[in-house]
Design a protein around this motif. Structure first.
Motif, PDB file in Angstrom:
ATOM      1  N   GLY A  30      36.958  27.793  41.558  1.00  0.00           N
ATOM      2  CA  GLY A  30      38.532  25.946  41.107  1.00  0.00           C
ATOM      3  C   GLY A  30      39.063  26.972  39.990  1.00  0.00           C
ATOM      4  N   ALA A  31      39.225  27.825  40.038  1.00  0.00           N
ATOM      5  CA  ALA A  31      40.793  27.984  39.704  1.00  0.00           C
ATOM      6  C   ALA A  31      42.227  27.612  40.184  1.00  0.00           C
ATOM      7  CB  ALA A  31      40.818  29.945  39.089  1.00  0.00           C
ATOM      8  N   LEU A  32      42.435  26.630  39.688  1.00  0.00           N
ATOM      9  CA  LEU A  32      43.537  25.868  40.451  1.00  0.00           C
ATOM     10  C   LEU A  32      44.275  25.204  39.675  1.00  0.00           C
ATOM     11  CD1 LEU A  32      40.734  23.469  42.826  1.00  0.00           C
ATOM     12  CD2 LEU A  32      41.840  25.975  43.483  1.00  0.00           C
ATOM     13  N   TYR A  33      45.826  24.786  40.366  1.00  0.00           N
ATOM     14  CA  TYR A  33      46.968  23.905  40.073  1.00  0.00           C
ATOM     15  C   TYR A  33      47.074  23.087  40.917  1.00  0.00           C
ATOM     16  CZ  TYR A  33      50.783  23.167  36.797  1.00  0.00           C
ATOM     17  OH  TYR A  33      52.275  22.373  35.992  1.00  0.00           O
ATOM     18  N   HIS A  34      47.335  22.101  40.072  1.00  0.00           N
ATOM     19  CA  HIS A  34      48.337  20.642  41.985  1.00  0.00           C
ATOM     20  C   HIS A  34      47.438  20.503  42.673  1.00  0.00           C
ATOM     21  CE1 HIS A  34      50.189  19.515  38.965  1.00  0.00           C
ATOM     22  NE2 HIS A  34      51.913  20.233  38.830  1.00  0.00           N
ATOM     23  N   GLY A  35      45.758  21.751  43.144  1.00  0.00           N
ATOM     24  CA  GLY A  35      45.114  21.402  43.812  1.00  0.00           C
ATOM     25  C   GLY A  35      44.865  22.828  44.915  1.00  0.00           C
ATOM     26  N   GLY A  36      46.046  24.260  44.484  1.00  0.00           N
ATOM     27  CA  GLY A  36      46.080  25.449  44.485  1.00  0.00           C
ATOM     28  C   GLY A  36      45.370  26.103  43.559  1.00  0.00           C
ATOM     29  N   PRO A  37      45.288  27.217  44.205  1.00  0.00           N
ATOM     30  CA  PRO A  37      45.339  28.291  42.873  1.00  0.00           C
ATOM     31  C   PRO A  37      45.989  28.624  42.799  1.00  0.00           C
ATOM     32  CG  PRO A  37      45.359  29.357  45.863  1.00  0.00           C
ATOM     33  CD  PRO A  37      45.656  27.694  45.485  1.00  0.00           C
ATOM     34  N   VAL A  38      45.753  29.223  40.783  1.00  0.00           N
ATOM     35  CA  VAL A  38      46.352  29.162  39.618  1.00  0.00           C
ATOM     36  C   VAL A  38      47.634  30.682  40.463  1.00  0.00           C
ATOM     37  CG1 VAL A  38      45.253  28.196  37.855  1.00  0.00           C
ATOM     38  CG2 VAL A  38      45.190  30.587  38.484  1.00  0.00           C
ATOM     39  N   GLN A  39      48.855  30.201  39.482  1.00  0.00           N
ATOM     40  CA  GLN A  39      49.630  31.285  40.373  1.00  0.00           C
ATOM     41  C   GLN A  39      49.183  32.599  38.890  1.00  0.00           C
ATOM     42  OE1 GLN A  39      53.314  29.043  38.351  1.00  0.00           O
ATOM     43  NE2 GLN A  39      54.116  30.191  40.601  1.00  0.00           N
ATOM     44  N   TRP A  40      49.357  34.230  39.532  1.00  0.00           N
ATOM     45  CA  TRP A  40      48.375  35.137  39.423  1.00  0.00           C
ATOM     46  C   TRP A  40      49.280  36.340  39.783  1.00  0.00           C
ATOM     47  CZ3 TRP A  40      46.254  38.701  42.768  1.00  0.00           C
ATOM     48  CH2 TRP A  40      45.616  37.790  44.230  1.00  0.00           C
ATOM     49  N   ALA A  41      49.495  36.965  38.540  1.00  0.00           N
ATOM     50  CA  ALA A  41      49.655  37.796  38.678  1.00  0.00           C
ATOM     51  C   ALA A  41      48.922  39.339  39.322  1.00  0.00           C
ATOM     52  CB  ALA A  41      50.340  38.718  37.077  1.00  0.00           C
ATOM     53  N   PHE A  42      49.673  39.678  40.152  1.00  0.00           N
ATOM     54  CA  PHE A  42      49.395  41.044  40.969  1.00  0.00           C
ATOM     55  C   PHE A  42      48.274  42.653  39.765  1.00  0.00           C
ATOM     56  CE2 PHE A  42      48.555  43.681  44.040  1.00  0.00           C
ATOM     57  CZ  PHE A  42      47.411  42.932  45.518  1.00  0.00           C
ATOM     58  N   VAL A  43      49.218  42.750  38.996  1.00  0.00           N
ATOM     59  CA  VAL A  43      48.492  43.848  38.575  1.00  0.00           C
ATOM     60  C   VAL A  43      47.903  42.871  37.357  1.00  0.00           C
ATOM     61  CG1 VAL A  43      49.645  45.669  37.025  1.00  0.00           C
ATOM     62  CG2 VAL A  43      49.971  45.223  38.719  1.00  0.00           C
ATOM     63  N   PRO A  44      46.247  42.541  36.596  1.00  0.00           N
ATOM     64  CA  PRO A  44      46.213  42.738  35.519  1.00  0.00           C
ATOM     65  C   PRO A  44      46.252  43.387  34.140  1.00  0.00           C
ATOM     66  CG  PRO A  44      43.996  43.896  37.165  1.00  0.00           C
ATOM     67  CD  PRO A  44      45.695  44.233  37.859  1.00  0.00           C
ATOM     68  N   LYS A  45      45.772  42.819  32.985  1.00  0.00           N
ATOM     69  CA  LYS A  45      45.778  43.894  32.325  1.00  0.00           C
ATOM     70  C   LYS A  45      44.435  44.892  32.006  1.00  0.00           C
ATOM     71  CE  LYS A  45      48.636  43.595  28.960  1.00  0.00           C
ATOM     72  NZ  LYS A  45      50.044  44.283  29.116  1.00  0.00           N
ATOM     73  N   VAL A  46      45.004  46.091  31.532  1.00  0.00           N
ATOM     74  CA  VAL A  46      43.875  46.660  31.815  1.00  0.00           C
ATOM     75  C   VAL A  46      43.675  47.577  30.159  1.00  0.00           C
ATOM     76  CG1 VAL A  46      42.924  48.917  33.249  1.00  0.00           C
ATOM     77  CG2 VAL A  46      44.578  47.504  34.190  1.00  0.00           C
ATOM     78  N   PHE A  47      43.021  47.181  29.832  1.00  0.00           N
ATOM     79  CA  PHE A  47      42.795  47.907  28.180  1.00  0.00           C
ATOM     80  C   PHE A  47      41.614  48.683  28.162  1.00  0.00           C
ATOM     81  CE2 PHE A  47      44.351  43.688  27.486  1.00  0.00           C
ATOM     82  CZ  PHE A  47      45.850  44.341  26.865  1.00  0.00           C
ATOM     83  N   SER A  48      41.213  49.974  27.526  1.00  0.00           N
ATOM     84  CA  SER A  48      40.434  50.893  27.229  1.00  0.00           C
ATOM     85  C   SER A  48      40.072  50.591  26.357  1.00  0.00           C
ATOM     86  CB  SER A  48      40.277  52.424  26.990  1.00  0.00           C
ATOM     87  OG  SER A  48      41.844  52.321  25.549  1.00  0.00           O
ATOM     88  N   SER A  49      38.106  51.043  25.953  1.00  0.00           N
ATOM     89  CA  SER A  49      37.337  50.194  25.194  1.00  0.00           C
ATOM     90  C   SER A  49      38.060  51.305  23.791  1.00  0.00           C
ATOM     91  CB  SER A  49      35.795  51.364  25.196  1.00  0.00           C
ATOM     92  OG  SER A  49      36.615  52.218  25.142  1.00  0.00           O
ATOM     93  N   ARG A  50      38.560  51.734  23.360  1.00  0.00           N
ATOM     94  CA  ARG A  50      39.333  51.965  22.500  1.00  0.00           C
ATOM     95  C   ARG A  50      40.923  51.256  21.446  1.00  0.00           C
ATOM     96  NH1 ARG A  50      42.589  58.004  21.951  1.00  0.00           N
ATOM     97  NH2 ARG A  50      43.219  57.403  24.050  1.00  0.00           N
ATOM     98  N   ASP A  51      41.732  50.836  23.153  1.00  0.00           N
ATOM     99  CA  ASP A  51      42.026  49.594  23.096  1.00  0.00           C
ATOM    100  C   ASP A  51      41.596  48.430  22.772  1.00  0.00           C
ATOM    101  OD1 ASP A  51      44.449  51.726  24.170  1.00  0.00           O
ATOM    102  OD2 ASP A  51      44.448  50.468  25.648  1.00  0.00           O
ATOM    103  N   ILE A  52      40.962  47.726  23.289  1.00  0.00           N
ATOM    104  CA  ILE A  52      40.359  47.382  22.416  1.00  0.00           C
ATOM    105  C   ILE A  52      39.306  47.405  21.626  1.00  0.00           C
ATOM    106  CG2 ILE A  52      37.838  45.195  23.441  1.00  0.00           C
ATOM    107  CD1 ILE A  52      39.872  45.476  25.292  1.00  0.00           C
ATOM    108  N   ALA A  53      38.947  47.528  20.931  1.00  0.00           N
ATOM    109  CA  ALA A  53      38.724  48.157  19.325  1.00  0.00           C
ATOM    110  C   ALA A  53      39.543  47.529  18.415  1.00  0.00           C
ATOM    111  CB  ALA A  53      38.685  49.353  18.730  1.00  0.00           C
ATOM    112  N   TYR A  54      40.974  48.134  18.719  1.00  0.00           N
ATOM    113  CA  TYR A  54      41.884  47.651  18.003  1.00  0.00           C
ATOM    114  C   TYR A  54      42.368  45.869  17.879  1.00  0.00           C
ATOM    115  CZ  TYR A  54      47.002  47.509  16.286  1.00  0.00           C
ATOM    116  OH  TYR A  54      48.597  47.657  15.766  1.00  0.00           O
ATOM    117  N   LEU A  55      42.047  45.081  18.722  1.00  0.00           N
ATOM    118  CA  LEU A  55      42.275  43.657  19.291  1.00  0.00           C
ATOM    119  C   LEU A  55      41.318  43.189  18.282  1.00  0.00           C
ATOM    120  CD1 LEU A  55      42.690  43.441  23.646  1.00  0.00           C
ATOM    121  CD2 LEU A  55      44.889  43.980  21.186  1.00  0.00           C
TER     122      LEU A  55
END
Length: 464
Positions: A59-84
């Motif tokens: 159900g991740a929709l926009y105007h009835g179709g799938p939302v626009q999405w980026a093929f490459v996700p953000k990828v963080f390490s657990s060390r990066d996440i501690a900073y966030l």
């Protein structure tokens, strides 16, 4: 549509966070690796329909179709996440202090100049310990240097949870995502559970006693992300509560009982943005305000959260008065990471903002990127007009931060064959009860990374 959790392992959030990350962040190499896998698969066009199908199922929709999405996700390490987590929770503590000062000090209230009726409701006693139960603080993070600047603070619906989970699932449905996950121990955030637990914790702390509480998400029907509410319903059910959506126009309040079109309400989850509520003032909004004034029905995301959601808050953080509210460490954090922001009125000298590439304007009580204009997207004549309009309406002008860009390309079957290009990134850091709980990631090629500016929604993976 029913919400189902991602099958990958859940992120184990850090209890403490080191404010000094290893540089560059691990995300740089991790995202490069993910992109290289996609390139080895010639863009992995064969996986695009699987990603779209996953979004439709969620159900991740926009105007009835799938939302626009980026093929490459953000990828963080657990060390990066501690900073966030350190970034988010530090700003969370600052927001709490500003909120307390607003209630205690008439000088602070004067600096925000809220509608008098809203100001009174902000100052009402809080029925639970969390002043801002649900928030999302948006940042521009340079993953090479670790530097960051805030974009804005959100304390209303703070949506983005559904598309974050949905696009993450779509990424993992692709062959590229599966191959990446085979190389790494991949985890994801459980934003839905964390949010529901905070809402119900507030309800019970406020004295709620219903065995199966009826929680109602309140917004305007034309503004709510209905699919997101639908995705939350089974998660509330798992926690022994019922979630429904109600248009604010349907609310009535009498003798301590708040009702919507279906009956009494045990707990409100306020999704309506207060400035939109005031723009569209109706009997239902008056009912919600009367209910808040009596303090009988718990309102999670109540009126107390509004000062820190306004664009005024950044100007306040740089004001002399903030030096009486924050300690020196927090003031240093503000000076380094909160963009300079100025409140405009009819007496403002606009010549200070003539170098349009350095500035962005925002309505003081704006929402959803409406009315936001970056000087970089304007010619000289348009910029002068935009500044004049913002001065007459009492808006804000803010230092423009050039977002960090990473190579990416649009996902989705309709975007097959798209070239890899730089996309500017923005991270939204969720806080539930003051604790960091996940990331809402998106990117774009316009100076404003907004819903109406062609942004791409991004998934978010965490590697151990």
């Amino acid at each position: 549509m029913t919400h189902s959790h991602l099958n990958s392992a859940r992120v184990s959030l850090p209890i403490t966070a080191d404010p000094v990350p290893a540089l560059p962040l691990d995300s740089v190499a991790l995202e490069d690796e993910y992109l290289s896998i996609a390139r080895e698969l010639d863009g992995d066009d064969a996986s695009r329909e699987a990603g779209d199908a996953s979004l439709l199922a969620d159900g991740a929709l926009y105007h009835g179709g799938p939302v626009q999405w980026a093929f490459v996700p953000k990828v963080f390490s657990s060390r990066d996440i501690a900073y966030l987590a350190w970034i988010a929770e530090t700003m969370g503590r600052i927001m709490d202090k500003v909120t307390s000062a607003f209630i205690a000090d008439p000088r602070v209230r004067a600096a925000f100049a809220l509608d008098p009726a809203i100001e009174r409701l902000v100052c009402m006693p809080n029925p639970f310990s969390a002043q801002i139960p649900i928030a999302r603080v948006d940042i521009f993070l340079d993953e090479q240097t670790g530097s960051f600047k805030f974009c804005e603070l959100n304390t209303d619906g703070s949506s983005g949870m559904l598309v974050t989970e949905g696009v993450t699932r779509a990424n993992l449905a692709t062959l590229s995502g599966r191959r990446f996950a085979e190389r790494h121990q991949v985890a994801t955030f459980d934003i839905f559970d964390a949010c529901v637990e905070e809402i119900l914790s507030c309800y019970h702390e406020a004295g709620g006693t219903a065995a199966h509480p009826r929680v109602v998400a309140i917004d305007f029907a034309e503004s709510i992300v209905a699919e997101e509410i639908e995705a939350f319903r089974p998660v509330f059910a798992e926690h022994g509560a019922d979630l429904q959506f109600s248009d604010i126009r349907d609310l009535t309040y009498e003798r301590g009982v708040l009702r919507d079109a279906h009956g009494p309400v045990d707990c409100v989850w306020r999704r309506v943005v207060i400035s939109e509520m005031l723009e569209k003032r109706c009997a239902g909004s008056d009912a919600l305000m009367a209910c808040a004034a009596d303090g009988v029905v718990p309102i999670v995301g109540g009126f107390r959260t509004w000062p820190c959601a306004t664009k005024t808050v950044f100007a306040f953080l740089h004001s002399p008065l903030a030096q009486e509210v924050l300690d020196e460490e927090e003031l240093c954090f503000v000076r380094a990471h909160v963009p300079r922001t100025y409140l405009l009125d009819e007496s403002s000298d606009l010549s200070a903002f003539c170098e349009r590439e350095h500035w962005i304007v925002k309505p003081r009580d704006g929402y959803n990127s409406i009315g936001v204009r970056a000087g970089r997207d304007c010619d000289e004549a348009t910029w002068k007009t935009v500044l004049a309009e913002m001065r007459s309406s009492g808006g804000t002008v803010q230092e423009y931060v050039v977002p960090y860009a990473t190579d990416n390309f649009e996902g989705g079957a309709a975007s097959a064959g798209r070239e890899v290009a730089p996309y500017m990134n923005m991270e939204g850091l969720f806080l539930f009860g003051g604790r960091f709980a996940g990331v809402f990631t998106r990117c774009g090629q316009s100076a404003v990374i907004g819903e109406f500016a062609g942004r791409l929604n991004m998934g978010c993976l965490v590697t151990e």
